[in-house]
Design a protein around this motif. Structure first.
Motif, PDB file in Angstrom:
ATOM      1  N   PHE A   1      37.442 -19.882 -46.772  1.00 24.23           N
ATOM      2  CA  PHE A   1      37.942 -19.174 -48.311  1.00 24.23           C
ATOM      3  C   PHE A   1      36.889 -18.378 -48.515  1.00 24.23           C
ATOM      4  O   PHE A   1      36.712 -16.799 -48.601  1.00 24.23           O
ATOM      5  N   ASN A   2      35.447 -18.495 -49.045  1.00 29.15           N
ATOM      6  CA  ASN A   2      34.438 -17.495 -48.616  1.00 29.15           C
ATOM      7  C   ASN A   2      33.901 -17.092 -47.992  1.00 29.15           C
ATOM      8  O   ASN A   2      33.478 -15.923 -48.338  1.00 29.15           O
ATOM      9  N   ASP A   3      33.964 -17.935 -46.598  1.00 23.83           N
ATOM     10  CA  ASP A   3      33.779 -16.582 -45.564  1.00 23.83           C
ATOM     11  C   ASP A   3      34.107 -15.218 -45.839  1.00 23.83           C
ATOM     12  O   ASP A   3      33.840 -14.344 -44.716  1.00 23.83           O
ATOM     13  N   THR A   4      35.987 -15.740 -45.646  1.00 25.78           N
ATOM     14  CA  THR A   4      36.527 -14.835 -45.861  1.00 25.78           C
ATOM     15  C   THR A   4      36.517 -13.833 -46.656  1.00 25.78           C
ATOM     16  O   THR A   4      37.017 -12.317 -46.401  1.00 25.78           O
ATOM     17  N   VAL A   5      36.024 -13.702 -48.016  1.00 21.45           N
ATOM     18  CA  VAL A   5      35.581 -13.176 -48.422  1.00 21.45           C
ATOM     19  C   VAL A   5      34.521 -12.367 -48.282  1.00 21.45           C
ATOM     20  O   VAL A   5      34.786 -10.859 -48.433  1.00 21.45           O
TER      21      VAL A   5
ATOM     22  N   ARG B   1      28.071 -31.203 -54.183  1.00 21.21           N
ATOM     23  CA  ARG B   1      29.550 -31.689 -54.751  1.00 21.21           C
ATOM     24  C   ARG B   1      30.332 -32.948 -54.361  1.00 21.21           C
ATOM     25  O   ARG B   1      31.085 -33.441 -55.220  1.00 21.21           O
ATOM     26  N   LEU B   2      30.054 -34.012 -53.618  1.00 27.00           N
ATOM     27  CA  LEU B   2      31.081 -34.739 -52.965  1.00 27.00           C
ATOM     28  C   LEU B   2      29.922 -35.743 -53.436  1.00 27.00           C
ATOM     29  O   LEU B   2      31.335 -36.980 -54.902  1.00 27.00           O
ATOM     30  N   GLU B   3      28.846 -35.749 -54.003  1.00 26.90           N
ATOM     31  CA  GLU B   3      28.245 -37.117 -54.860  1.00 26.90           C
ATOM     32  C   GLU B   3      28.385 -36.565 -56.728  1.00 26.90           C
ATOM     33  O   GLU B   3      29.580 -37.403 -57.210  1.00 26.90           O
ATOM     34  N   ARG B   4      29.490 -35.368 -57.485  1.00 26.99           N
ATOM     35  CA  ARG B   4      29.840 -34.956 -58.437  1.00 26.99           C
ATOM     36  C   ARG B   4      30.968 -35.747 -58.723  1.00 26.99           C
ATOM     37  O   ARG B   4      31.737 -35.860 -59.219  1.00 26.99           O
TER      38      ARG B   4
ATOM     39  N   LEU C   1      38.849 -30.155 -47.393  1.00 32.27           N
ATOM     40  CA  LEU C   1      39.127 -29.263 -48.675  1.00 32.27           C
ATOM     41  C   LEU C   1      38.233 -28.367 -48.493  1.00 32.27           C
ATOM     42  O   LEU C   1      37.559 -27.144 -49.248  1.00 32.27           O
ATOM     43  N   LEU C   2      37.243 -29.401 -49.312  1.00 25.58           N
ATOM     44  CA  LEU C   2      35.728 -28.492 -48.627  1.00 25.58           C
ATOM     45  C   LEU C   2      35.706 -27.224 -47.250  1.00 25.58           C
ATOM     46  O   LEU C   2      35.306 -26.422 -47.434  1.00 25.58           O
ATOM     47  N   ASP C   3      36.543 -27.731 -46.504  1.00 23.60           N
ATOM     48  CA  ASP C   3      35.984 -26.999 -45.240  1.00 23.60           C
ATOM     49  C   ASP C   3      36.830 -25.798 -45.487  1.00 23.60           C
ATOM     50  O   ASP C   3      36.783 -24.698 -45.021  1.00 23.60           O
TER      51      ASP C   3
ATOM     52  N   LEU D   1      46.195 -29.885 -49.928  1.00 26.38           N
ATOM     53  CA  LEU D   1      45.127 -31.290 -49.626  1.00 26.38           C
ATOM     54  C   LEU D   1      45.115 -31.541 -50.654  1.00 26.38           C
ATOM     55  O   LEU D   1      44.254 -32.635 -51.297  1.00 26.38           O
ATOM     56  N   LEU D   2      44.780 -30.741 -52.242  1.00 25.53           N
ATOM     57  CA  LEU D   2      44.084 -31.582 -53.130  1.00 25.53           C
ATOM     58  C   LEU D   2      45.263 -32.386 -53.868  1.00 25.53           C
ATOM     59  O   LEU D   2      45.431 -33.534 -54.392  1.00 25.53           O
ATOM     60  N   ILE D   3      46.768 -31.779 -53.892  1.00 28.77           N
ATOM     61  CA  ILE D   3      47.792 -32.814 -54.275  1.00 28.77           C
ATOM     62  C   ILE D   3      47.672 -33.934 -52.676  1.00 28.77           C
ATOM     63  O   ILE D   3      47.578 -35.030 -53.770  1.00 28.77           O
ATOM     64  N   VAL D   4      46.703 -34.289 -51.933  1.00 27.13           N
ATOM     65  CA  VAL D   4      47.509 -35.061 -51.300  1.00 27.13           C
ATOM     66  C   VAL D   4      46.326 -36.125 -51.667  1.00 27.13           C
ATOM     67  O   VAL D   4      46.502 -36.977 -52.075  1.00 27.13           O
TER      68      VAL D   4
END
Length: 248
Positions: free
Chosen positions: A152-156, A184-187, A145-147, A124-127
């Protein structure tokens, strides 16, 4: 479970939700330093009874975010920024503890899941970068990407196998998930490389979890969390300045 216990559980849940909602309004500047609020007003605002709001206010007083001015009236503390920084340190420490537990209890299936999510995030980052360079809108890719990174964080968190610790972390987060995403989107809108200096940390974390290296996992997460929260809090300071600036 008795009806009394169920009622207590429901009340605690509402108090937790009220606490997070009021705290978010303070940290984002929606409730301004020195602004007076009432239990009844906050209860109406949150569509709950005064009881959970009263408990939430008590906790926020302990955090230093609210100050009592009367039996049913409080004001937003003028030292809120200091209290928010203190809360951020608590969140960072708890996230480190989650990583330490995850290194001890992560299963092979969950570790494979973490790698698969990072593969998806890299794609997703590449796209997104390709579309950005072409002058195309990348909003959808950024949300995707944020989803994925939230998964990922929930799995950790799930790897830690400690629901009590994860619940404590959820209660002490400086930003709610919607507010964190908005920040994050604002930054990113102002800096398309925002957060990229810490991107490799996620792969390093999975490596540490696979090795069962609790100390390394904790150190990686603490460094990443401290940097991420510092960046988001800096963005919040700018937002507050914009909201409180006098009209020209």
């Amino acid at each position: 479970m008795t009806s009394e216990a169920l009622a207590a559980l429901a009340g605690n849940t509402l108090a937790d939700r009220s606490y997070r909602a009021i705290r978010d309004a303070i940290t984002t500047g929606e409730l301004r330093p020195g602004q007076k609020v009432t239990e009844r007003g906050l209860a109406e605002r949150l569509s709950v009874s005064p009881t959970p709001v009263r408990e939430a206010i008590r906790r926020l007083e302990q955090d230093g975010l609210l100050e009592r001015t009367g039996p049913r009236t409080v004001k937003v503390s003028p030292i809120g920024d200091t209290a928010v920084q203190d809360l951020a340190e608590v969140e960072v420490a708890l996230r480190g503890m989650v990583a330490r537990f995850a290194a001890r209890h992560a299963t092979p299936d969950r570790l494979d899941r973490l790698d698969a999510l990072l593969d998806q995030a890299d794609d997703l980052l590449i796209v997104a970068r390709q579309r950005h360079r072409s002058g195309e809108d990348v909003t959808r890719q950024l949300h995707q990407l944020l989803d994925v990174m939230q998964q990922f964080n929930d799995t950790v968190d799930a790897c830690a196998g400690n629901p009590v610790l994860v619940r404590l972390l959820d209660q002490t987060r400086v930003f709610s998930r919607p507010e964190q995403r908005a920040r994050r989107l604002e930054r990113v809108a102002h800096d398309d490389e925002f957060g990229m200096e810490r991107w490799a940390t996620h792969r390093a974390l999975v490596t540490a979890l696979r090795a069962g290296d609790a100390a390394a996992a904790e150190a990686l997460v603490i460094e990443d969390a401290r940097g991420g929260l510092s960046d988001l809090l800096a963005g919040t300071d700018r937002l507050r300045a914009t909201r409180t600036a006098p009209a020209s």
